[in-house]
Design an enzyme around this catalytic site. Sequence first.
Site, PDB file in Angstrom:
ATOM      1  CE1 TYR A  48      -4.219   1.082  -0.457  1.00  0.00           C
ATOM      2  CE2 TYR A  48      -3.838   2.453   1.474  1.00  0.00           C
ATOM      3  CZ  TYR A  48      -4.603   2.108   0.388  1.00  0.00           C
ATOM      4  OH  TYR A  48      -5.766   2.799   0.131  1.00  0.00           O
TER       5      TYR A  48
ATOM      6  CE  LYS B 204      -7.417   5.801   0.191  1.00  0.00           C
ATOM      7  NZ  LYS B 204      -8.378   6.601  -0.600  1.00  0.00           N
TER       8      LYS B 204
END
Length: 255
Positions: free
Chosen positions: A155, A162
Amino acid sequence: MGLLSGKKGIIFGVADKHSIAWGIAQSTAAAGARLAFTYQIERFRKNLAELTKDIANPLLLECDVTNDEQIEEVYRRVGEEFGTLDFVVHSVAHARREDLAGKFRDTSREGFKFALDVSAYSLIAVTRPAVALMPNGGSIVTMTYLGSERAMLGYNVMGVAKAALEANVRYLAADLGPLNIRVNALSAGPINTLAARGVPGFTDFAKYLREKAPLATKTDTAQLGDAALFLVSDLSRGITGETLYCDAGYHMVGG
Ligand code: NAD
């Protein structure tokens, strides 16, 4: 009368029928909302027109969220057509593939800026012009992922984006609360979408999560659509600055 009867919203981020934004469109349209949709580039317009053919009177507008002129034009058109706005759904993110697949320490300055611009700053960019169209308050919802708070394999820079996005939610919520505009994030479990397929190891991780999550259910776009419906409706009128998890409970289990 539906929960969103008489309400108007704009949805950023429908790419195809698998998109989380499409699940949100279906739930909010079924609840009676009038909707505007944006598409990233002209090539996507045809798909979106086909997908939304059963939605009442949809407004389709081009918008790359890194382009301030296009954002301004979207809100000019929405203002013209809708008069006022009740909610905005921001379901947009992107990072360069090499910044997801490689070692995190090799993230380039350009790749970092790009991911943070598209995936985090854009929430501020699409919220600012919405304020003028929300004289009686409104609701903004964005999509996030657990990779913001845990280092998830593959990720990488998107996890940092995020984390910034969730901080944006809190600061925007504090800023806009006095105007009765609420800002919340919905944290989704893995769903097989175009964006998710860009994350290395996505399929294996989705399988692992299904084995570990308390609920014996796979997160799907209909669940997210209904969770978003709650967040954009008056049912959540006392909630702002929050991250709501819709991930079969995975975020709170250990091991
Ligand atoms: P998706 O590929 O269907 O949607 C991503 C959207 O972002 C697309 O419509 C794409 O056109 C748009 N986009 C990318 N760059 C853009 C730009 N510069 N300007 C305008 N639009 C742009 O994938 P999705 O999984 O539905 O993703 C929606 C949101 O949900 C993203 O924020 C994603 O990070 C988040 N999310 C997804 C999952 C998952 O497992 N699928 C989990 C948690 C969070």
